[in-house]
Design a protein around this motif. Structure first.
Motif, PDB file in Angstrom:
ATOM      1  N   VAL A   9       5.740  11.710  -6.901  1.00 50.90           N
ATOM      2  CA  VAL A   9       6.415  12.673  -6.362  1.00 50.90           C
ATOM      3  C   VAL A   9       7.856  12.172  -5.625  1.00 50.90           C
ATOM      4  N   GLU A  10       8.813  12.912  -6.351  1.00 54.59           N
ATOM      5  CA  GLU A  10      10.061  12.099  -5.841  1.00 54.59           C
ATOM      6  C   GLU A  10      11.070  13.402  -5.308  1.00 54.59           C
ATOM      7  N   THR A  11      10.715  14.521  -5.520  1.00 52.55           N
ATOM      8  CA  THR A  11      11.538  15.846  -4.932  1.00 52.55           C
ATOM      9  C   THR A  11      10.996  16.763  -4.253  1.00 52.55           C
ATOM     10  N   ALA A  39      -4.611   4.927   0.822  1.00 52.63           N
ATOM     11  CA  ALA A  39      -3.375   4.300   0.409  1.00 52.63           C
ATOM     12  C   ALA A  39      -3.725   3.584  -0.572  1.00 52.63           C
ATOM     13  N   GLU A  40      -3.045   3.495  -1.966  1.00 59.38           N
ATOM     14  CA  GLU A  40      -3.216   2.861  -2.826  1.00 59.38           C
ATOM     15  C   GLU A  40      -2.773   1.327  -2.820  1.00 59.38           C
ATOM     16  N   ALA A  41      -3.503   0.471  -3.157  1.00 58.76           N
ATOM     17  CA  ALA A  41      -3.029  -1.090  -3.043  1.00 58.76           C
ATOM     18  C   ALA A  41      -2.479  -1.347  -4.487  1.00 58.76           C
ATOM     19  N   ASP A  83      -0.667  12.265 -13.977  1.00 55.00           N
ATOM     20  CA  ASP A  83       0.435  11.100 -14.208  1.00 55.00           C
ATOM     21  C   ASP A  83       1.738  11.629 -13.791  1.00 55.00           C
ATOM     22  N   ARG A  84       2.403  10.497 -13.626  1.00 56.90           N
ATOM     23  CA  ARG A  84       3.688  10.687 -13.067  1.00 56.90           C
ATOM     24  C   ARG A  84       4.723  11.597 -14.100  1.00 56.90           C
ATOM     25  N   ALA A  85       4.325  10.962 -15.595  1.00 58.23           N
ATOM     26  CA  ALA A  85       5.051  11.675 -16.457  1.00 58.23           C
ATOM     27  C   ALA A  85       5.170  13.363 -16.427  1.00 58.23           C
ATOM     28  N   GLY A  93       4.090   9.470  -3.507  1.00 56.65           N
ATOM     29  CA  GLY A  93       5.555   9.325  -4.304  1.00 56.65           C
ATOM     30  C   GLY A  93       6.459   8.879  -3.268  1.00 56.65           C
ATOM     31  N   TRP A  94       7.643   8.480  -3.935  1.00 58.03           N
ATOM     32  CA  TRP A  94       8.784   8.093  -2.856  1.00 58.03           C
ATOM     33  C   TRP A  94       9.074   9.084  -2.005  1.00 58.03           C
ATOM     34  N   LEU A  95       9.098  10.334  -2.277  1.00 55.80           N
ATOM     35  CA  LEU A  95       9.333  11.655  -1.196  1.00 55.80           C
ATOM     36  C   LEU A  95       8.662  11.213  -0.079  1.00 55.80           C
ATOM     37  N   VAL A 136      -9.616   9.152 -11.720  1.00 53.12           N
ATOM     38  CA  VAL A 136      -9.141   8.882 -13.112  1.00 53.12           C
ATOM     39  C   VAL A 136      -7.750   8.656 -12.993  1.00 53.12           C
ATOM     40  N   ASP A 137      -7.280   7.405 -13.636  1.00 51.31           N
ATOM     41  CA  ASP A 137      -5.781   7.260 -13.239  1.00 51.31           C
ATOM     42  C   ASP A 137      -4.955   7.773 -14.140  1.00 51.31           C
ATOM     43  N   ASP A 138      -3.711   8.104 -14.181  1.00 53.51           N
ATOM     44  CA  ASP A 138      -2.743   8.112 -15.180  1.00 53.51           C
ATOM     45  C   ASP A 138      -3.351   9.615 -15.975  1.00 53.51           C
ATOM     46  N   TYR A 153       0.672  -1.104  -0.053  1.00 53.40           N
ATOM     47  CA  TYR A 153      -0.067   0.058   0.068  1.00 53.40           C
ATOM     48  C   TYR A 153       0.906   1.199   0.074  1.00 53.40           C
ATOM     49  N   GLN A 154       0.422   2.275  -1.125  1.00 55.14           N
ATOM     50  CA  GLN A 154       1.321   3.404  -0.956  1.00 55.14           C
ATOM     51  C   GLN A 154       0.421   4.606  -0.536  1.00 55.14           C
ATOM     52  N   PRO A 155       0.928   5.324   0.667  1.00 58.52           N
ATOM     53  CA  PRO A 155       0.209   6.297   1.085  1.00 58.52           C
ATOM     54  C   PRO A 155      -0.080   7.538   0.304  1.00 58.52           C
ATOM     55  N   VAL A 210      -0.456  -4.373  -6.606  1.00 59.46           N
ATOM     56  CA  VAL A 210      -0.241  -5.971  -6.346  1.00 59.46           C
ATOM     57  C   VAL A 210       1.205  -6.291  -6.722  1.00 59.46           C
ATOM     58  N   ARG A 211       1.720  -7.336  -6.022  1.00 60.34           N
ATOM     59  CA  ARG A 211       2.974  -8.046  -6.364  1.00 60.34           C
ATOM     60  C   ARG A 211       2.943  -9.427  -6.489  1.00 60.34           C
ATOM     61  N   TRP A 212       3.653 -10.037  -7.211  1.00 59.02           N
ATOM     62  CA  TRP A 212       3.568 -11.466  -7.105  1.00 59.02           C
ATOM     63  C   TRP A 212       5.046 -12.136  -6.820  1.00 59.02           C
ATOM     64  N   LEU A 231      -8.424 -11.163 -11.508  1.00 59.06           N
ATOM     65  CA  LEU A 231      -7.189 -10.419 -10.597  1.00 59.06           C
ATOM     66  C   LEU A 231      -7.814  -9.316  -9.810  1.00 59.06           C
ATOM     67  N   ASP A 232      -8.734  -8.372 -10.667  1.00 58.46           N
ATOM     68  CA  ASP A 232      -9.173  -7.041  -9.962  1.00 58.46           C
ATOM     69  C   ASP A 232     -10.031  -7.727  -8.532  1.00 58.46           C
ATOM     70  N   GLU A 233     -10.856  -8.863  -8.923  1.00 56.44           N
ATOM     71  CA  GLU A 233     -11.758  -9.166  -7.759  1.00 56.44           C
ATOM     72  C   GLU A 233     -10.958  -9.538  -6.515  1.00 56.44           C
TER      73      GLU A 233
HETATM   74  P1  C2E Z   1      -0.336   3.240 -11.046  1.00 60.12           P
HETATM   75  O1  C2E Z   1      -1.772   2.866 -10.668  1.00 60.12           O
HETATM   76  O2  C2E Z   1      -0.020   4.694 -11.692  1.00 60.12           O
HETATM   77  O3  C2E Z   1       0.651   3.187  -9.671  1.00 60.12           O
HETATM   78  C1  C2E Z   1       1.545   3.690  -9.525  1.00 60.12           C
HETATM   79  C2  C2E Z   1       2.999   3.203  -9.780  1.00 60.12           C
HETATM   80  O4  C2E Z   1       3.839   4.249  -9.469  1.00 60.12           O
HETATM   81  C3  C2E Z   1       3.088   2.040  -8.682  1.00 60.12           C
HETATM   82  O5  C2E Z   1       3.967   1.201  -9.590  1.00 60.12           O
HETATM   83  C4  C2E Z   1       4.183   2.817  -7.730  1.00 60.12           C
HETATM   84  O6  C2E Z   1       4.914   1.892  -7.101  1.00 60.12           O
HETATM   85  C5  C2E Z   1       4.757   3.608  -8.623  1.00 60.12           C
HETATM   86  N1  C2E Z   1       5.448   4.613  -7.648  1.00 60.12           N
HETATM   87  C6  C2E Z   1       5.025   5.363  -6.837  1.00 60.12           C
HETATM   88  N2  C2E Z   1       5.520   6.367  -6.405  1.00 60.12           N
HETATM   89  C7  C2E Z   1       6.721   6.548  -7.203  1.00 60.12           C
HETATM   90  C8  C2E Z   1       7.684   7.454  -7.392  1.00 60.12           C
HETATM   91  O7  C2E Z   1       7.986   8.404  -6.487  1.00 60.12           O
HETATM   92  N3  C2E Z   1       8.487   7.390  -8.487  1.00 60.12           N
HETATM   93  C9  C2E Z   1       8.351   6.147  -9.410  1.00 60.12           C
HETATM   94  N4  C2E Z   1       9.276   6.244 -10.396  1.00 60.12           N
HETATM   95  N5  C2E Z   1       7.335   5.318  -9.216  1.00 60.12           N
HETATM   96  C10 C2E Z   1       6.640   5.489  -8.263  1.00 60.12           C
HETATM   97  P2  C2E Z   1       3.814  -0.231  -9.263  1.00 60.12           P
HETATM   98  O8  C2E Z   1       3.278  -0.712  -8.102  1.00 60.12           O
HETATM   99  O9  C2E Z   1       4.742  -0.958 -10.010  1.00 60.12           O
HETATM  100  O10 C2E Z   1       2.187  -0.390 -10.287  1.00 60.12           O
HETATM  101  C11 C2E Z   1       2.474  -0.325 -11.566  1.00 60.12           C
HETATM  102  C12 C2E Z   1       1.118  -0.181 -12.419  1.00 60.12           C
HETATM  103  O11 C2E Z   1       0.491  -1.560 -12.187  1.00 60.12           O
HETATM  104  C13 C2E Z   1       0.158   0.802 -11.517  1.00 60.12           C
HETATM  105  O12 C2E Z   1       0.395   2.129 -11.835  1.00 60.12           O
HETATM  106  C14 C2E Z   1      -1.116   0.223 -11.906  1.00 60.12           C
HETATM  107  O13 C2E Z   1      -1.654   0.654 -13.226  1.00 60.12           O
HETATM  108  C15 C2E Z   1      -0.819  -1.301 -12.106  1.00 60.12           C
HETATM  109  N6  C2E Z   1      -1.332  -1.794 -11.009  1.00 60.12           N
HETATM  110  C16 C2E Z   1      -0.652  -1.974  -9.792  1.00 60.12           C
HETATM  111  N7  C2E Z   1      -1.366  -2.800  -8.940  1.00 60.12           N
HETATM  112  C17 C2E Z   1      -2.592  -3.144  -9.511  1.00 60.12           C
HETATM  113  C18 C2E Z   1      -3.730  -3.923  -8.900  1.00 60.12           C
HETATM  114  O14 C2E Z   1      -3.812  -4.237  -7.850  1.00 60.12           O
HETATM  115  N8  C2E Z   1      -4.666  -4.078  -9.922  1.00 60.12           N
HETATM  116  C19 C2E Z   1      -4.598  -3.403 -11.232  1.00 60.12           C
HETATM  117  N9  C2E Z   1      -5.599  -3.615 -12.094  1.00 60.12           N
HETATM  118  N10 C2E Z   1      -3.674  -2.716 -11.736  1.00 60.12           N
HETATM  119  C20 C2E Z   1      -2.485  -2.546 -10.703  1.00 60.12           C
END
Ligand code: C2E
Ligand code: CA
Ligand code: CA
Length: 641
Positions: A592-594, A411-413, A556-558, A611-613, A532-534, A398-400, A415-417, A443-445
């Motif tokens: 957000v990193e800086t 906090a955003e869930a 978006d991060r970009a 973000g990692w900051l 709305v993501d990204d 979970y990322q706060p 997923v990791r494998w 997976l979503d469920e």
């Molecule tokens: P997202 O939804 O845009 O999630 C944010 C991603 O950015 C996460 O990567 C997170 O670890 C990363 N991130 C957070 N802070 C920073 C930062 O400061 N710098 C950088 N460079 N990256 C940061 P993650 O966990 O690898 O997830 C990648 C993508 O995978 C997510 O992008 C999302 O689209 C998808 N995802 C992750 N978990 C799930 C899930 O449970 N279900 C679904 N459907 N998609 C998921």
């Protein structure tokens, strides 16, 4: 004869006991004489007269000496070689046996000398006999009569011989004959103990690693060999070539299965005989052969090796008197430098490449390319992911998401494998696999169920409840069962509705049918928020924001990355935030990193930050710790200048 020679001769004869008959051999420079004479003596015993014959035996003597030397050399050699050697008379009696044969049969040389050779044969029915008992037949079956005048040389595999103690030793025999001056002959028999080989072969057979038909290693044995080769130094030079005979079915149906079998045996033999050194042939399936090379460079490189195997399998074989023209498709795989590859991977890659070759043209050759490797790896991953999902073997971090006051809003869930072999696989790598495998919804469920359950009893942070944000990519509002599914899961978990955020990318939110909008609306009425993501990537335009039924916009991060130095990124971020505010939506900046990014974003009015900051994604227990603790440190506003 010269006078001097006669004197010598007389001296020689005199040295013997005087009698009527004297013999002597004289070695003179360059000649050898054999003399036989009668000596007439006077009253004092002195020789008066010699009468007899003198023969020049030089040639005979040399011949005998050569024969002696040859016999000596042969004996020395025979004593040296590890194989047991017997010289057998034409009547079947052992004339000589070397020490190795004595050791092999565990008997003394004098016991073997003169023994009928048939006594060495261990007839299975004839138990209780030993090597020293009498023979059954004068000649054993493995000693063939020597045809006059022609060469006589053959091998007999797997001959059971009797040892001195009555046990059996399995030998391979090499037999030849050597002719004697008097037209007679001797057999030369060399025996090699193949007991160990037989045991190994037996072991392989019993372990099911030898292909019964061709006697080549089968798939299991090939994998074991590959495993060994990959593990030792230089494993990166291993190559696997898979060759499949084209239209083999045609041979089977035209000539019958026995003929097909004959053909496969012939091909196996051809591979075994003619492959470059260091290569091992195996049989994978019906008409599918494999060649493993321990060092592809030694074999001339991947292309050359594939071509060689292709050429060996592309041939004309005579089966049942009919020439059968064969072609084969060949695929080769070598380990990629940057990925760890298992024996099973490599073998499969070569098979996939072979199928590729077969598709493109009969008799083709293909190299397992990155694309093939990726495709097969993905296929394998797909199966494993399905199993992991079913076994509850994925985990969430979970990322706060933090407000400017340092309080965690949500906090955003993520997923990791945790993969048993590959380590933790990030979602970016396995989500495409889930998508191809049609598993996104499942997976979503799983994530929704797990996240809502885990979040249900999260502590408040600074007296404020913390929401959980779940990404949806397969379970979408357009799905007729969307609302019912979400409803079941969330009520099942016992999470209050207003502590749930559902993140969906903008492309999944445009042009939604009325029932989807209604479903979203019902959930929003309950307290759910959509994000709305990204935002800013994909097809989203600012204008579209107005139509998107979402309460939160994630920048978006970009854009966040360049917000401090790139005027364009800054402009986009600012426009998005202003637009969102104007429409009553809140904004979250991702990645957000800086401190600089934070200040700029804060300056344009972003509501919350992720973000990692502030924090990386955390395992559940760490998030709880964070929530149970103090506010998160937020960079202080820069002093006004
Ligand atoms: P997202 O939804 O845009 O999630 C944010 C991603 O950015 C996460 O990567 C997170 O670890 C990363 N991130 C957070 N802070 C920073 C930062 O400061 N710098 C950088 N460079 N990256 C940061 P993650 O966990 O690898 O997830 C990648 C993508 O995978 C997510 O992008 C999302 O689209 C998808 N995802 C992750 N978990 C799930 C899930 O449970 N279900 C679904 N459907 N998609 C998921
Ligand atoms: Ca997200
Ligand atoms: Ca995102």
């Amino acid at each position: 004869m010269e006078g001097e020679q006669v004197a010598l001769l007389v001296r020689g004869l005199r040295s013997g006991t005087p009698s009527a008959d004297h013999r002597a051999e004289l070695a003179l420079p360059g000649v050898r004489l054999s003399c036989r004479a009668e000596v007439e003596l006077d009253a004092d015993g002195a020789p008066v007269r010699l009468t007899g014959v003198v023969r020049d035996v030089t040639a005979q003597h040399e011949t005998e000496a050569r024969a002696r030397h040859a016999a000596r050399r042969f004996a020395d050699l025979a004593a040296l070689v590890p194989a047991g050697i017997a010289i057998v008379d034409s009547d079947g009696h052992i004339r000589e046996a070397n020490p190795a044969l004595c050791a092999l049969l565990d008997v003394a040389p004098e016991q073997l000398r003169g023994l009928p050779v048939a006594a060495l044969s261990a007839e299975p029915v004839d138990t209780g006999r030993t090597a020293l008992d009498g023979p059954l037949n004068p000649l054993p079956t493995w000693l063939r009569p020597v045809p006059p005048g022609s060469a006589h040389r053959y091998r007999v595999e797997d001959v059971p011989l009797l040892r001195g103690d009555g046990t059996t030793v399995w030998c391979e025999l090499a037999v030849s004959a050597t002719t004697l001056d008097d037209d007679g002959w001797l057999w030369l028999v060399a025996c090699t103990d193949v007991g160990e080989q037989r045991r190994a072969a037996e072991l392989l057979r019993s372990a099911g690693t030898v292909d019964e038909l061709t006697r080549l290693p089968n798939r299991a044995a090939t994998l074991a060999l590959l495993d060994r080769l990959l593990a030792r130094p230089g494993g990166e030079r291993v190559a696997v070539v898979c060759g499949d005979i084209d239209d083999f079915q045609r041979v089977n149906s035209a000539l019958g299965h026995d003929a097909g079998d004959e053909l496969l045996v012939a091909m196996a033999g051809r591979l075994q005989r003619e492959l470059p050194v260091g290569c091992t042939a195996g049989r994978l399936a019906a008409d599918e052969f494999v060649v493993v090379s321990g060092d592809v460079d030694e074999a001339g490189g991947a292309d050359a090796l594939a071509a060689t195997v292709g050429d060996l399998l592309r041939t004309t074989v005579t089966v049942r008197g009919r020439p059968v023209q064969l072609t084969a498709s060949v695929g080769i795989a070598v380990p990629q430098s940057d990925v760890e590859v298992t024996a099973a991977d490599l073998l499969r890659f070569s098979e996939v490449a072979m199928h590729d070759a077969k598709r493109s043209c009969r008799g083709g050759v293909a190299l397992a390319t990155d694309r093939v490797l990726a495709a097969t790896q993905a296929l394998e991953l797909e199966g494993e992911l399905r199993a992991a999902l079913a076994a509850d073997a994925l985990v969430l971090e979970y990322q706060p998401v933090i407000g400017p006051d340092g309080l965690v809003r949500s906090a955003e869930a993520l997923v990791r494998w945790p993969h048993p072999e590959r380590g933790v696989i990030p979602p970016g790598e396995f989500l495409p696999v889930a998508q191809r495998g049609g598993m996104l919804r499942e997976l979503d469920e799983w994530v929704l169920r797990t996240a809502t359950r885990e979040a249900a009893d999260w502590p408040e942070h600074g007296g404020r409840p913390v929401a959980v944000a779940v990404n949806l990519a397969g379970l979408l509002p357009g799905d007729p069962a969307f609302r019912a599914t979400v409803n079941d899961i969330v009520t099942g978990a016992g999470l209050p509705w207003d502590r749930l955020v559902l993140e969906v990318v903008d492309t999944s939110l445009v042009a939604l049918p009325p029932h989807a909008l209604a479903a979203m609306d019902r959930l929003v009425q309950c307290g759910v928020q959509f994000a709305v993501d990204d935002f800013g990537t994909g097809y989203s335009s600012l204008a579209r924001l107005k139509e998107l039924p979402a309460q939160i916009v994630k920048v978006d991060r970009a854009f966040v990355a360049g917000v401090g130095r790139d005027p364009a990124d800054f402009a986009v971020a600012r426009a998005v935030v202003e637009m969102a505010q104007a429409m009553g939506r809140s904004t979250v900046a991702e990645g957000v990193e800086t401190t600089e990014q934070y200040h700029v974003l804060r300056g344009i009015g972003v509501d919350a930050f992720q973000g990692w900051l502030f924090s990386r994604a955390l395992p559940p227990w760490q998030l709880r710790e964070l929530l149970a603790g103090e506010r998160v440190a937020v960079p202080p506003a820069p002093a006004a200048s």
